[in-house]
Design an enzyme around this catalytic site. Sequence first.
Site, PDB file in Angstrom:
ATOM      1  N   ALA A  30      57.813  31.139  70.367  1.00 52.71           N
ATOM      2  CA  ALA A  30      58.211  31.714  71.652  1.00 52.71           C
ATOM      3  C   ALA A  30      59.737  31.781  71.757  1.00 52.71           C
ATOM      4  CB  ALA A  30      57.652  30.881  72.793  1.00 52.71           C
ATOM      5  N   GLU A 109      59.996  26.152  34.477  1.00 50.20           N
ATOM      6  CA  GLU A 109      59.665  26.668  35.822  1.00 50.20           C
ATOM      7  C   GLU A 109      58.268  27.255  35.787  1.00 50.20           C
ATOM      8  OE1 GLU A 109      62.212  29.991  36.251  1.00 50.20           O
ATOM      9  OE2 GLU A 109      64.020  28.791  36.396  1.00 50.20           O
ATOM     10  N   LYS A 111      55.588  30.166  35.980  1.00 44.79           N
ATOM     11  CA  LYS A 111      55.596  31.610  35.778  1.00 44.79           C
ATOM     12  C   LYS A 111      54.759  32.211  36.912  1.00 44.79           C
ATOM     13  CE  LYS A 111      54.785  35.063  32.150  1.00 44.79           C
ATOM     14  NZ  LYS A 111      54.236  36.037  33.053  1.00 44.79           N
ATOM     15  N   ASP A 113      52.819  34.722  39.084  1.00 46.86           N
ATOM     16  CA  ASP A 113      52.037  35.914  38.723  1.00 46.86           C
ATOM     17  C   ASP A 113      52.213  36.994  39.787  1.00 46.86           C
ATOM     18  OD1 ASP A 113      50.417  37.555  37.336  1.00 46.86           O
ATOM     19  OD2 ASP A 113      48.550  36.541  37.851  1.00 46.86           O
ATOM     20  N   GLU A 167      60.519  37.774  41.397  1.00 44.96           N
ATOM     21  CA  GLU A 167      59.132  38.204  41.472  1.00 44.96           C
ATOM     22  C   GLU A 167      58.722  38.412  42.934  1.00 44.96           C
ATOM     23  OE1 GLU A 167      58.438  38.011  38.284  1.00 44.96           O
ATOM     24  OE2 GLU A 167      56.279  38.337  38.169  1.00 44.96           O
ATOM     25  N   TYR A 219      64.739  34.046  40.298  1.00 41.93           N
ATOM     26  CA  TYR A 219      64.948  33.062  39.230  1.00 41.93           C
ATOM     27  C   TYR A 219      65.935  33.521  38.163  1.00 41.93           C
ATOM     28  CZ  TYR A 219      61.226  36.148  37.601  1.00 41.93           C
ATOM     29  OH  TYR A 219      60.481  37.243  37.300  1.00 41.93           O
ATOM     30  N   LYS A 283      63.323  27.791  29.632  1.00 38.65           N
ATOM     31  CA  LYS A 283      64.600  28.484  29.443  1.00 38.65           C
ATOM     32  C   LYS A 283      65.661  27.510  28.948  1.00 38.65           C
ATOM     33  CE  LYS A 283      63.628  31.637  33.247  1.00 38.65           C
ATOM     34  NZ  LYS A 283      63.827  31.931  34.671  1.00 38.65           N
ATOM     35  N   LYS A 307      51.582  30.636  28.367  1.00 39.31           N
ATOM     36  CA  LYS A 307      50.514  31.106  29.252  1.00 39.31           C
ATOM     37  C   LYS A 307      49.386  30.094  29.350  1.00 39.31           C
ATOM     38  CE  LYS A 307      49.732  35.439  30.029  1.00 39.31           C
ATOM     39  NZ  LYS A 307      49.741  36.262  31.246  1.00 39.31           N
ATOM     40  N   CYS A 401      20.788  44.656  60.421  1.00 43.15           N
ATOM     41  CA  CYS A 401      21.846  43.653  60.489  1.00 43.15           C
ATOM     42  C   CYS A 401      21.236  42.252  60.526  1.00 43.15           C
ATOM     43  CB  CYS A 401      22.698  43.890  61.724  1.00 43.15           C
ATOM     44  SG  CYS A 401      23.832  42.547  62.083  1.00 43.15           S
ATOM     45  N   CYS A 404      21.890  40.812  64.275  1.00 40.46           N
ATOM     46  CA  CYS A 404      21.293  41.356  65.505  1.00 40.46           C
ATOM     47  C   CYS A 404      20.081  42.239  65.241  1.00 40.46           C
ATOM     48  CB  CYS A 404      22.334  42.153  66.282  1.00 40.46           C
ATOM     49  SG  CYS A 404      22.747  43.713  65.473  1.00 40.46           S
ATOM     50  N   CYS A 419      27.007  47.275  60.381  1.00 42.67           N
ATOM     51  CA  CYS A 419      26.079  47.206  61.500  1.00 42.67           C
ATOM     52  C   CYS A 419      26.694  48.078  62.585  1.00 42.67           C
ATOM     53  CB  CYS A 419      25.943  45.768  61.989  1.00 42.67           C
ATOM     54  SG  CYS A 419      25.235  45.679  63.642  1.00 42.67           S
ATOM     55  N   CYS A 424      26.454  43.847  68.833  1.00 40.52           N
ATOM     56  CA  CYS A 424      26.021  42.804  67.885  1.00 40.52           C
ATOM     57  C   CYS A 424      26.803  41.518  68.149  1.00 40.52           C
ATOM     58  CB  CYS A 424      26.261  43.288  66.461  1.00 40.52           C
ATOM     59  SG  CYS A 424      25.989  42.045  65.198  1.00 40.52           S
TER      60      CYS A 424
HETATM   61  S1  IVH Z   1      62.590  34.970  33.441  1.00 39.24           S
HETATM   62  C1  IVH Z   1      64.986  37.800  30.812  1.00 39.24           C
HETATM   63  N1  IVH Z   1      61.270  33.318  35.011  1.00 39.24           N
HETATM   64  O1  IVH Z   1      57.217  36.976  33.664  1.00 39.24           O
HETATM   65  C2  IVH Z   1      63.949  36.917  31.362  1.00 39.24           C
HETATM   66  N2  IVH Z   1      60.262  35.378  34.427  1.00 39.24           N
HETATM   67  O2  IVH Z   1      56.980  38.501  30.681  1.00 39.24           O
HETATM   68  C3  IVH Z   1      63.515  37.326  32.681  1.00 39.24           C
HETATM   69  N3  IVH Z   1      58.096  35.774  35.508  1.00 39.24           N
HETATM   70  O3  IVH Z   1      58.974  39.990  33.491  1.00 39.24           O
HETATM   71  C4  IVH Z   1      62.313  36.656  33.113  1.00 39.24           C
HETATM   72  N4  IVH Z   1      58.018  33.884  36.623  1.00 39.24           N
HETATM   73  O4  IVH Z   1      58.138  39.204  35.754  1.00 39.24           O
HETATM   74  C5  IVH Z   1      61.255  34.500  34.363  1.00 39.24           C
HETATM   75  N5  IVH Z   1      60.231  31.803  36.435  1.00 39.24           N
HETATM   76  C6  IVH Z   1      60.238  32.972  35.811  1.00 39.24           C
HETATM   77  C7  IVH Z   1      59.173  33.887  35.920  1.00 39.24           C
HETATM   78  C8  IVH Z   1      59.209  35.083  35.204  1.00 39.24           C
HETATM   79  C9  IVH Z   1      57.394  35.020  36.363  1.00 39.24           C
HETATM   80  C10 IVH Z   1      57.638  37.080  34.996  1.00 39.24           C
HETATM   81  C11 IVH Z   1      58.676  38.149  34.995  1.00 39.24           C
HETATM   82  C12 IVH Z   1      58.821  38.607  33.581  1.00 39.24           C
HETATM   83  C13 IVH Z   1      57.543  38.137  32.970  1.00 39.24           C
HETATM   84  C14 IVH Z   1      57.763  37.796  31.530  1.00 39.24           C
END
Ligand code: IVH
Length: 760
Positions: A30, A109, A111, A113, A167, A219, A283, A307, A401, A404, A419, A424
């Site tokens: 609010a 980190e 990844k 999706d 992302e 990231y 990384k 993965k 339904c 109902c 329905c 209903c």
């Molecule tokens: S680094 C040059 N960090 O995964 C490196 N990528 O196939 C840039 N992704 O295209 C990517 N989480 O879309 C990085 N913590 C993360 C990520 C990440 C998801 C995705 C990103 C990238 C794909 C790699």
Amino acid sequence: MLDRVAFLRNEIRRHDRLYYVEARPEIGDADYDALYRELEALERAHPEWASPDSPTQRVGGAPLTAFRQVRHAPPMMSLDKTHSKGELAEFDTFIRRQLPDEVWDYVVEPKVDGVAFALVYERGALARAATRGNGEVGDDITANIRTIRSVPLVIPDAPEVLEVRGEVYMTRDGFAALNRREEEAGREPFMNPRNATAGSLKQLDPREAAARPLEAVLYAVGAVKGADFQTHGEMLARLAAWGFRTPPWQRLCVDMRAVLAAVDELQTLRHSFPFEIDGAVVKVNRRDLYAPLGSTAKSPRWARAYKYEPERALTRIHAVTVQVGRTGVLTPVAELDPVLLAGSEIARATLHNADEIARKDIRIGDKVWVVKAGDVIPAIESVAAGQRTGGEQVFAMPAACPVCGGEVMRIAGEVAHRCVNPACPAQLVNRLEHFASRNALDIRALGEAVAETLVAQGKARTPLDLYALTVAQLEALMVGDAQTGLRKFGKNAQTVVDALEAARDLPLDRWLFATGIPNVGVTVAENIALAHADYFALTDSPTLQQVVRLETLGEEARHVNPRSRDRPPRTEEERRTRQEQHLHICGEIGVIGDSLVERGLARKKPGTALPPEYIVDVKVESAKATLRFFASDYGNAWVERMRALGINPRAPQRRAIASDAPLAGLTFVLTGTLSQPRSAFAERIEAAGGAVQDAVSKNTRYLVAGADAGGTKLNKAQNLGTEIIGETQLEALLGVQKSVSVAGPTAEPKTGGYRQEELF
Ligand code: IVH
């Protein structure tokens, strides 16, 4: 005053960051709304202070016709994937060999999706956002990204140029809610959060994107001028300080052993994130090692993705039940032998709709693979068909339904069964809840439990019954159930009654949305509201009939097109007849389409002529559903109640209101011999809101030329580029709105070119 504007903008930015990025809000909804409304009011009163960076300007601009292309410099790379711990260890060995004299650590980190994207800030202001595309060139999705509230529009103490990459994603909850909305609107649900995200970013209308639960995490950096980071960790910390959301979990690891432990830890935490993660990213922390390590054609050599296998479980469907949603949509649900999946016990999985069941050939008694597709309710991936015993049963959607006993129908163009009984009980509670929801009338004290109680006790069967309730009646209401505990509604009663009274003055779009018509969401309601003066203008709306007519004509044009590949003409005579018909229909399309354009409801696709094509802001299914609702007994009774209550919501004042009259603002000149006296046509044009002039001027929209027309009017029209139409095209314009001049119960039957489908 200007100080106040600056203060409000900063304050709102600060609260946005606290709420959307840091998840630790300092004020309630609010108070936030009050700040926001004050800023909106000041900006309205002082358009000269407008700024694209203002928090009020996240959703704006006209829908695009296509995305501009953006070149990425440097290119957006992807990551090499590893599927085993061994492969990760090889990554470490490789670096050791390349840089024998160096010492480094790693950052691990999640990844995320989602869909990769890049943001460019110039002198601290968001200048551009783009998809990854092919890595070199992506789509300019700035308008859509601006609607994501965790993405700052301005950043403090920014370097001259800052490109950040990350992302866009949806949380599981956001995705589930979106899919529920999609299914209730009778649309195909999205497969998973990533698909839904990608689809949302492709919306040409930023208002559509704004309605999607998009989030963003950053990231990486791309091009940067005026800042420097020694390590990845330092860069993430700086991004966070600038107000970006960064990966919610990061581990600094001194060696590969620590990396492997972190990867394992993340895997156990995988399902505790509110969004999907499909792996870990490892990384090298020291950024000065990036250049010596270099990259392959597609990926840097200083990072790897690891993965995780998607989790699935095998179990058996022992029954299929059917749920009924707010708008009456029937959703089949698989009842499963309980099984452990992705950290929780699963006993039900959505089957979405009959098509989905048929496509996957799912039968009762089947052994099936269940996956978590990011939904709270998991999905069936596939049937383990090899395990069939022969005793499995094919499921059929019920004809009645399950709540109902009302009739179940499958609406043309929809995947869902519904329905069609608006009374209903399954829909009553939901209708009340929807009516009171935030984007509808925003009656805050009226939530699910209250709606259930009101319906169960017969106090409200339709939302408008709420207006008959007294404070005393509501006060005495016992809300809740044995489990959660019963409590008296008490002083909330006055709040509800006050809110209902205040809601009388809410604008048309809110009321239309509150009406709860299938396929009429917030955006559609807004668009429809813009083209109608008030609520009662929606009944029998000529404008909506035009939307439907345009679609029908498009189909007719395709059908008769003499160049049709599927149905080429067989004789020269047929070709000629069809060519004539085609031209005629195309003319009618142009006239109706242009009149929708004129009223701000459509845009013409450039370069299309035979037939001209239009992007209409109201989908034909939504237009049909609205017409159907107001033509139904339930809809008629609803409108009568509104009238009796003295509620007639008006179009929102924010934007210019187009009149509901189909020819409003259109000027005609008549010439030549027509089938009736010109005065008869003039009268009909004027009744439909148009104007008739004696001479062609630059204000003339159409010159209607009858037989043996000639001379000055035609010449003048040709010189001015005024559109010249014939009597049939004029009839097309008038034809779809015949009933407008005789509105009321004695109106002519609706013959607006659409088949009346009895839904309500
Ligand atoms: S680094 C040059 N960090 O995964 C490196 N990528 O196939 C840039 N992704 O295209 C990517 N989480 O879309 C990085 N913590 C993360 C990520 C990440 C998801 C995705 C990103 C990238 C794909 C790699």
